[in-house]
Write a protein that holds these residues in place. Structure first.
Motif, PDB file in Angstrom:
ATOM      1  N   LEU A   1     -16.490  44.341  35.574  1.00  0.00           N
ATOM      2  CA  LEU A   1     -15.395  45.173  36.067  1.00  0.00           C
ATOM      3  C   LEU A   1     -14.051  44.712  35.508  1.00  0.00           C
ATOM      4  CD1 LEU A   1     -14.302  47.411  37.834  1.00  0.00           C
ATOM      5  CD2 LEU A   1     -14.438  45.870  39.815  1.00  0.00           C
ATOM      6  N   LEU A   2     -13.842  43.405  35.428  1.00  0.00           N
ATOM      7  CA  LEU A   2     -12.599  42.890  34.870  1.00  0.00           C
ATOM      8  C   LEU A   2     -12.468  43.251  33.388  1.00  0.00           C
ATOM      9  CD1 LEU A   2     -12.341  39.366  36.547  1.00  0.00           C
ATOM     10  CD2 LEU A   2     -11.365  41.544  37.297  1.00  0.00           C
ATOM     11  N   ILE A   3     -13.581  43.253  32.671  1.00  0.00           N
ATOM     12  CA  ILE A   3     -13.564  43.670  31.266  1.00  0.00           C
ATOM     13  C   ILE A   3     -13.146  45.133  31.164  1.00  0.00           C
ATOM     14  CG2 ILE A   3     -15.021  44.184  29.267  1.00  0.00           C
ATOM     15  CD1 ILE A   3     -16.598  41.640  29.916  1.00  0.00           C
ATOM     16  N   ASP A   4     -13.717  45.987  32.010  1.00  0.00           N
ATOM     17  CA  ASP A   4     -13.329  47.400  32.014  1.00  0.00           C
ATOM     18  C   ASP A   4     -11.833  47.553  32.264  1.00  0.00           C
ATOM     19  OD1 ASP A   4     -15.877  48.244  31.502  1.00  0.00           O
ATOM     20  OD2 ASP A   4     -16.208  49.217  33.433  1.00  0.00           O
ATOM     21  N   ILE A   5     -11.311  46.799  33.216  1.00  0.00           N
ATOM     22  CA  ILE A   5      -9.880  46.865  33.513  1.00  0.00           C
ATOM     23  C   ILE A   5      -9.067  46.404  32.310  1.00  0.00           C
ATOM     24  CG2 ILE A   5      -8.053  45.894  34.968  1.00  0.00           C
ATOM     25  CD1 ILE A   5     -10.143  45.794  37.243  1.00  0.00           C
ATOM     26  N   SER A   6      -9.542  45.367  31.635  1.00  0.00           N
ATOM     27  CA  SER A   6      -8.860  44.892  30.429  1.00  0.00           C
ATOM     28  C   SER A   6      -8.865  45.952  29.336  1.00  0.00           C
ATOM     29  CB  SER A   6      -9.535  43.613  29.918  1.00  0.00           C
ATOM     30  OG  SER A   6      -8.864  43.110  28.779  1.00  0.00           O
ATOM     31  N   MET A   7      -9.995  46.683  29.212  1.00  0.00           N
ATOM     32  CA  MET A   7     -10.058  47.756  28.214  1.00  0.00           C
ATOM     33  C   MET A   7      -9.076  48.876  28.567  1.00  0.00           C
ATOM     34  SD  MET A   7     -12.334  46.407  26.250  1.00  0.00           S
ATOM     35  CE  MET A   7     -11.832  44.801  26.908  1.00  0.00           C
ATOM     36  N   ALA A   8      -8.973  49.198  29.851  1.00  0.00           N
ATOM     37  CA  ALA A   8      -8.018  50.218  30.283  1.00  0.00           C
ATOM     38  C   ALA A   8      -6.584  49.761  30.014  1.00  0.00           C
ATOM     39  CB  ALA A   8      -8.216  50.515  31.772  1.00  0.00           C
ATOM     40  N   CYS A   9      -6.316  48.481  30.221  1.00  0.00           N
ATOM     41  CA  CYS A   9      -4.981  47.941  29.931  1.00  0.00           C
ATOM     42  C   CYS A   9      -4.669  48.022  28.439  1.00  0.00           C
ATOM     43  CB  CYS A   9      -4.893  46.495  30.408  1.00  0.00           C
ATOM     44  SG  CYS A   9      -4.748  46.306  32.206  1.00  0.00           S
ATOM     45  N   GLU A  10      -5.671  47.725  27.611  1.00  0.00           N
ATOM     46  CA  GLU A  10      -5.471  47.818  26.156  1.00  0.00           C
ATOM     47  C   GLU A  10      -5.179  49.264  25.749  1.00  0.00           C
ATOM     48  OE1 GLU A  10      -5.180  46.730  22.156  1.00  0.00           O
ATOM     49  OE2 GLU A  10      -5.337  45.388  23.896  1.00  0.00           O
ATOM     50  N   GLN A  11      -5.921  50.211  26.320  1.00  0.00           N
ATOM     51  CA  GLN A  11      -5.682  51.616  25.991  1.00  0.00           C
ATOM     52  C   GLN A  11      -4.301  52.057  26.482  1.00  0.00           C
ATOM     53  OE1 GLN A  11      -7.375  55.236  27.995  1.00  0.00           O
ATOM     54  NE2 GLN A  11      -8.737  55.260  26.202  1.00  0.00           N
ATOM     55  N   ALA A  12      -3.928  51.648  27.689  1.00  0.00           N
ATOM     56  CA  ALA A  12      -2.614  52.010  28.228  1.00  0.00           C
ATOM     57  C   ALA A  12      -1.485  51.439  27.375  1.00  0.00           C
ATOM     58  CB  ALA A  12      -2.488  51.517  29.669  1.00  0.00           C
ATOM     59  N   THR A  13      -1.674  50.223  26.876  1.00  0.00           N
ATOM     60  CA  THR A  13      -0.666  49.610  26.017  1.00  0.00           C
ATOM     61  C   THR A  13      -0.482  50.426  24.743  1.00  0.00           C
ATOM     62  OG1 THR A  13      -1.205  47.406  26.872  1.00  0.00           O
ATOM     63  CG2 THR A  13      -0.065  47.502  24.759  1.00  0.00           C
ATOM     64  N   ARG A  14      -1.574  50.960  24.206  1.00  0.00           N
ATOM     65  CA  ARG A  14      -1.514  51.735  22.974  1.00  0.00           C
ATOM     66  C   ARG A  14      -0.997  53.155  23.187  1.00  0.00           C
ATOM     67  NH1 ARG A  14      -6.847  50.166  19.387  1.00  0.00           N
ATOM     68  NH2 ARG A  14      -6.770  47.916  19.729  1.00  0.00           N
ATOM     69  N   LEU A  15      -1.258  53.709  24.372  1.00  0.00           N
ATOM     70  CA  LEU A  15      -0.911  55.104  24.629  1.00  0.00           C
ATOM     71  C   LEU A  15       0.359  55.252  25.456  1.00  0.00           C
ATOM     72  CD1 LEU A  15      -4.437  56.657  25.392  1.00  0.00           C
ATOM     73  CD2 LEU A  15      -3.213  56.545  23.218  1.00  0.00           C
ATOM     74  N   GLY A  16       1.140  54.214  25.492  1.00  0.00           N
ATOM     75  CA  GLY A  16       2.431  54.317  26.157  1.00  0.00           C
ATOM     76  C   GLY A  16       2.364  54.297  27.669  1.00  0.00           C
ATOM     77  N   GLY A  17       1.354  53.659  28.227  1.00  0.00           N
ATOM     78  CA  GLY A  17       1.290  53.491  29.673  1.00  0.00           C
ATOM     79  C   GLY A  17       0.271  54.355  30.382  1.00  0.00           C
ATOM     80  N   ARG A  18      -0.375  55.277  29.690  1.00  0.00           N
ATOM     81  CA  ARG A  18      -1.372  56.126  30.334  1.00  0.00           C
ATOM     82  C   ARG A  18      -2.773  55.771  29.841  1.00  0.00           C
ATOM     83  NH1 ARG A  18      -3.951  60.626  28.093  1.00  0.00           N
ATOM     84  NH2 ARG A  18      -3.580  60.896  25.858  1.00  0.00           N
ATOM     85  N   ILE A  19      -3.786  56.157  30.618  1.00  0.00           N
ATOM     86  CA  ILE A  19      -5.161  56.063  30.138  1.00  0.00           C
ATOM     87  C   ILE A  19      -5.774  57.464  30.168  1.00  0.00           C
ATOM     88  CG2 ILE A  19      -5.463  53.679  30.909  1.00  0.00           C
ATOM     89  CD1 ILE A  19      -7.133  54.770  33.264  1.00  0.00           C
TER      90      ILE A  19
END
Length: 439
Positions: A225-243
């Motif tokens: 679950l923490l890995i999934d959250i980290s992946m969502a954080c990486e995507q949000a960082t790339r997409l300007g804050g959204r997933i």
């Protein structure tokens, strides 16, 4: 040899008979899986990441890159990341400390061959809540970009989890020869390769900490679950804050499945992994490496292949997952209630010569393993958000179908030995193994 020593040796031989039948094609199969599980875990990363472009890349690229890599010392050094290794050890230590200090009821497992029962502390769910609370606070304080290290140091964490898996399996195998241990009926062949893989000791424990159940639900499941959250954080960082909605679905599905499993922790203690299997490399690598780093493949893929599905597609995928979860949870509840002497739905059952009863209605009248059917539907829903650009993100559902089919065959063999002719009679009442009219 004294008479007391002879008597002890004789009682141990009766309690722990030599295993005469192999599974997994014997020592060769065990060796292949022992090598193959880490190989596939690494391969799923190296053949499906943003650096290689395609997922998977062409066969020519894989062929050339593979031989260039395995002959390079730099490649082998790149697999180990000291900082990731220390972080993983810290995570495992956190799970142990949480198990020790968080409140939780102690429950007794099923009766073992020696007449004893293993004790288990129930606090996996509260461990997850503590981990999520700390993670949320960290992200709130330092921002999404601060929690992307699991994506950035992926291979280092994989190697750390593999090292922990090997170390635990080796230590448990070695200590299984010391003292009067209760061995797994399937892991006492005398062949070190096979017994190391399948697990020789049934319930290894350290200061009351049962390693098998601990690893099953805590370090790997919560890390997933923490890995999934980290992946969502990486995507949000790339997409300007959204997933994307696809990432949101994957994190939601995985998170709900993990939370449900941990909340229903007592149901674990009637499963084959806990009741009959020894603790060896098969379970250690499955729990600590395979679960968090393979099951999170869809979330990692969506980091570099983000997809917006829209309301209609998202709703349809959500319903597939909801149906799978309903079948999985309801069937397990029926089974656990019945095993505990309850039958709130007045389900039909058949009597056996052993004096036990087998359910023949409800979900257990639909198939012999309806919980597996629910698992497969959920697995499909976890892959659908990635679209149909690559078969790689559907690896989980394909692998899981094979795993559950094999586990179902193991169950059938064990039940046939246990119930004899009654099992054949039962199979006439409940014809389908997992999916009605298909299998």
């Amino acid at each position: 040899m004294s008479s007391l020593t002879k008597s002890t040796a004789k009682s141990q031989a009766v309690l722990n008979p030599r295993t005469t039948k192999y599974e997994f094609m014997g020592p060769i199969g065990a060796l292949l899986v022992t090598v193959g599980v880490p190989f596939v875990t690494y391969a799923l990363y190296f053949t499906c990441n943003e650096r290689v472009g395609a997922c998977p890349p062409s066969f020519e690229y894989i062929y050339d890159t593979f031989f260039a890599s395995v002959t390079s010392q730099e490649f082998w050094r790149s697999l180990f990341d000291l900082e990731a290794f220390y972080m993983y050890l810290g995570w495992y230590a956190f799970c142990v400390v949480a198990w020790a200090i968080l409140p939780g009821d102690w429950v007794q497992g099923t009766e073992l061959r020696n007449g004893k029962r293993q004790s288990y502390k129930i606090n996996a769910f509260s461990t997850m809540l503590l981990a999520l609370g700390l993670t949320a606070g960290y992200i709130y304080r330092f921002g999404c970009q601060s929690f992307t290290f699991l994506y950035e140091r992926w291979i280092g964490f994989v190697t750390a989890a593999l090292c922990m898996s090997i170390a635990q399996a080796a230590l448990c195998y070695g200590f299984s020869f010391r003292g009067e241990k209760l061995l797994a009926l399937g892991g006492n062949t005398g062949n070190p390769v096979y017994d190391f893989y399948i697990g020789r000791e049934l319930n290894p424990a350290i200061f009351g900490l049962d390693l098998k159940s601990f690893n099953e639900l805590r370090p790997g499941m919560i890390l997933w679950l923490l890995i999934d959250i980290s992946m969502a954080c990486e995507q949000a960082t790339r997409l300007g804050g959204r997933i994307t909605d696809s990432m949101a679905l994957v994190v939601l599905f995985h998170g709900f499945y993990i939370a449900d499993s941990l909340y229903n922790e007592p149901g674990l203690f009637t499963m084959m992994d806990i009741v009959t299997d020894g603790f060896g490399f098969m379970l250690s690598v499955g729990d600590l490496l395979w679960v968090p780093f393979v099951y999170s493949l869809q979330a990692r893929y969506l980091v570099f292949r983000p997809k917006d599905l829209g309301m209609a597609a998202s709703a349809a995928i959500f319903l597939v997952n909801a149906l799978g979860w309903y079948i999985f949870r309801e069937s397990n509840n029926e089974k656990n209630d019945f095993r505990n002497g309850k039958n709130p739905k007045n389900l039909k059952f058949m009597e056996t010569k052993r004096g036990t009863k087998l359910l023949t209605s409800g979900w257990w009248g639909v198939s012999r393993h309806p919980n597996y059917m629910g698992d497969l539907l959920m697995g499909l829903a976890w892959s659908l958000p990635t679209g149909f650009d690559t078969p790689v993100t559907y690896f989980y559902i394909m692998y899981f179908a094979v795993l559950l089919a094999h586990r179902g065959m193991r169950d059938d063999e064990a039940c046939e030995k246990k119930y004899g002719d009654d099992w054949n009679r039962y199979k006439k009442l409940v014809k389908w193994r997992i999916i009605p009219f298909i299998y």
